[in-house]
Scaffold this motif. Structure first.
Motif, mmCIF file in Angstrom:
data_model
loop_
_atom_site.group_PDB
_atom_site.id
_atom_site.type_symbol
_atom_site.label_atom_id
_atom_site.label_comp_id
_atom_site.label_asym_id
_atom_site.label_seq_id
_atom_site.Cartn_x
_atom_site.Cartn_y
_atom_site.Cartn_z
ATOM 1 N N UNK A 182 0.827 -1.200 0.000
ATOM 2 C CA UNK A 182 0.000 0.000 0.000
ATOM 3 C C UNK A 182 0.854 1.240 0.000
ATOM 4 N N UNK A 183 0.269 2.330 -0.488
ATOM 5 C CA UNK A 183 0.959 3.618 -0.521
ATOM 6 C C UNK A 183 0.399 4.529 0.563
ATOM 7 N N UNK A 184 1.276 5.246 1.261
ATOM 8 C CA UNK A 184 0.891 6.255 2.242
ATOM 9 C C UNK A 184 -0.012 5.640 3.316
ATOM 10 N N UNK A 185 -1.253 6.113 3.455
ATOM 11 C CA UNK A 185 -2.144 5.479 4.432
ATOM 12 C C UNK A 185 -2.434 4.029 4.056
ATOM 13 N N UNK A 186 -2.348 3.716 2.763
ATOM 14 C CA UNK A 186 -2.458 2.320 2.347
ATOM 15 C C UNK A 186 -1.262 1.520 2.823
ATOM 16 N N UNK A 187 -0.085 2.155 2.886
ATOM 17 C CA UNK A 187 1.094 1.503 3.448
ATOM 18 C C UNK A 187 0.922 1.265 4.929
ATOM 19 N N UNK A 188 0.387 2.276 5.629
ATOM 20 C CA UNK A 188 0.047 2.076 7.037
ATOM 21 C C UNK A 188 -0.976 0.978 7.186
ATOM 22 N N UNK A 200 -0.103 -13.870 6.792
ATOM 23 C CA UNK A 200 0.362 -13.235 5.561
ATOM 24 C C UNK A 200 1.855 -13.481 5.392
ATOM 25 N N UNK A 201 2.268 -13.673 4.148
ATOM 26 C CA UNK A 201 3.656 -14.036 3.864
ATOM 27 C C UNK A 201 4.562 -12.838 3.594
ATOM 28 N N UNK A 202 3.979 -11.670 3.272
ATOM 29 C CA UNK A 202 4.799 -10.498 2.963
ATOM 30 C C UNK A 202 3.969 -9.237 3.116
ATOM 31 N N UNK A 203 4.634 -8.159 3.554
ATOM 32 C CA UNK A 203 4.013 -6.837 3.634
ATOM 33 C C UNK A 203 5.022 -5.813 3.122
ATOM 34 N N UNK A 204 4.527 -4.873 2.295
ATOM 35 C CA UNK A 204 5.410 -3.830 1.748
ATOM 36 C C UNK A 204 4.691 -2.488 1.803
ATOM 37 N N UNK A 205 4.904 -1.707 2.877
ATOM 38 C CA UNK A 205 4.376 -0.347 2.905
ATOM 39 C C UNK A 205 5.282 0.595 2.087
ATOM 40 N N UNK A 206 4.665 1.367 1.185
ATOM 41 C CA UNK A 206 5.397 2.291 0.323
ATOM 42 C C UNK A 206 5.158 3.710 0.826
ATOM 43 N N UNK A 225 9.495 0.765 2.670
ATOM 44 C CA UNK A 225 10.071 1.631 1.639
ATOM 45 C C UNK A 225 9.757 3.079 1.984
ATOM 46 N N UNK A 226 10.814 3.875 2.179
ATOM 47 C CA UNK A 226 10.667 5.292 2.453
ATOM 48 C C UNK A 226 11.309 6.123 1.361
ATOM 49 N N UNK A 227 11.176 7.443 1.459
ATOM 50 C CA UNK A 227 11.748 8.349 0.464
ATOM 51 C C UNK A 227 12.469 9.485 1.176
ATOM 52 N N UNK A 228 13.685 9.782 0.719
ATOM 53 C CA UNK A 228 14.500 10.774 1.414
ATOM 54 C C UNK A 228 13.885 12.176 1.397
ATOM 55 N N UNK A 229 13.066 12.478 0.385
ATOM 56 C CA UNK A 229 12.467 13.800 0.279
ATOM 57 C C UNK A 229 11.005 13.846 0.682
ATOM 58 N N UNK A 230 10.552 12.846 1.433
ATOM 59 C CA UNK A 230 9.145 12.771 1.828
ATOM 60 C C UNK A 230 8.843 13.818 2.899
ATOM 61 N N UNK A 231 7.938 14.758 2.593
ATOM 62 C CA UNK A 231 7.529 15.762 3.577
ATOM 63 C C UNK A 231 6.144 15.472 4.141
ATOM 64 N N UNK A 232 5.438 14.481 3.585
ATOM 65 C CA UNK A 232 4.118 14.100 4.077
ATOM 66 C C UNK A 232 4.242 13.055 5.183
ATOM 67 N N UNK A 233 5.068 12.041 4.935
ATOM 68 C CA UNK A 233 5.358 11.004 5.929
ATOM 69 C C UNK A 233 6.884 10.896 6.027
#
Length: 315
Positions: A182-188, A200-206, A225-233
């Motif tokens: 999931x992405x963002x809140x979907x990642x949460x 569940x066998x795998x989880x990948x929050x983006x 998975x995070x992002x170095x320039x993320x200002x939202x999360x």
């Protein structure tokens, strides 16, 4: 994918060579030495990972290469089908992408949630990209676009239940080999889903977002998975604490994208695809051929700011 063998009769073995050696001693027959050499070579071949991989009933597709997992499409042709919100229960409908072939048996599956105010179109690129590597992929819409992570987690699980129990492709899915992304809140939400369903066998929050920062109860192999320039999360208050709170005994990894933003997962991204494919293959399919892309730990690069993880993986 079908395997073809070429059946041809072996050439007759040459007669032993027993010409005298200097000094009157006779050489050891060449064929005896050759047989011994081939026996050793055969034993070594039988012990290689490639030979052992044939014992894995969940292995799908040819042996991977860096080029194959970075490609926009993998070895499988992909079909898709739509799930209307009217026929969905507990989530907002979506699109199922799946390998067209039926000759390889069932496939593992993953459900993917968009982020806050997003729809499935924001994560649609992952559908055919992952499915072409040998997965059934369900990109979903949430019931409302403002649903919070805990709700998105429940909806991911409802989507998996629909996929394995009621969908038109349920016979293609192995219900014991499932994952969430999931992405963002979907990642949460993917963290919430893994917490609720440890099988569940795998989880990948983006670039995941969640007010809950600690996840010591997770038992699902998780790639953050995070992002170095993320200002939202920002990674300092989301992805990094998520990763650090996971149990030390868990198969886990932290990938921080370089020169990336919170919304990088919304468009086709080779680095996200490469490591997501490797993670899903390794833990949903138990395919150790993909361990090479995860261990040793990938080094920083033009697209990787940082990568952490525990190697080798054990699950």
């Amino acid at each position: 994918m079908q395997q073809h063998s070429i059946n041809s009769a072996p050439a007759p073995a040459p007669a032993p060579t027993t010409a005298p050696a200097p000094g009157g001693r006779r050489r050891r027959p060449v064929t005896a030495a050759l047989v011994a050499l081939l026996a050793v070579a055969g034993l070594q071949t039988a012990m290689t990972p490639g030979a052992q991989a044939a014992d894995n009933p969940y292995e799908r597709g040819p042996a991977p290469t860096t080029s194959s997992i970075e490609a926009v499409r993998g070895p499988y042709a992909v079909s898709q089908t739509t799930v209307s919100s009217l026929s969905a229960s507990g989530f907002g409908g979506g699109t199922i992408y799946y390998p067209t072939t039926t000759s390889d048996g069932t496939f593992g599956a993953v459900a993917i949630s968009p982020g806050f105010t997003g729809t499935q179109s924001s994560i649609a690129w992952l559908g055919p990209r992952l499915a072409s590597q040998g997965f059934v992929v369900f990109t979903i819409d949430t019931i409302t676009t403002v649903d919070q992570p805990d709700s998105r987690g429940r909806q991911l699980l409802a989507a998996l239940d629909h996929l394995t129990q009621r969908s038109t492709v349920r016979s293609r899915v192995d219900s014991t080999r499932l994952g969430v992304m999931g992405h963002s809140m979907g990642g949460g939400g993917s963290l919430e889903a893994a917490k609720s369903r440890p099988s569940l066998q795998a989880a990948i929050p983006l670039t995941g977002w969640n007010t809950d920062k600690t996840w010591p109860e997770l038992r699902t192999p998780t790639l953050i998975v995070g992002a170095d320039g993320d200002t939202v999360a920002p990674v300092s208050s989301h992805s990094e604490p998520f990763y650090e709170s996971l149990p030390s005994t868990l198969d886990k990894a932290y990938l921080e994208l370089n020169n990336a933003s919170h919304f990088t997962p919304n468009t086709s991204d080779t680095t996200i695809a490469k490591y997501s494919i490797s993670w899903l293959k390794r833990f949903i399919d138990n395919d150790t051929r993909y361990e090479q892309f995860l261990c040793p730990i990938p080094r920083p690069s033009l697209t990787i700011e940082e990568y952490r993880g525990n190697c080798p993986h054990t699950s």
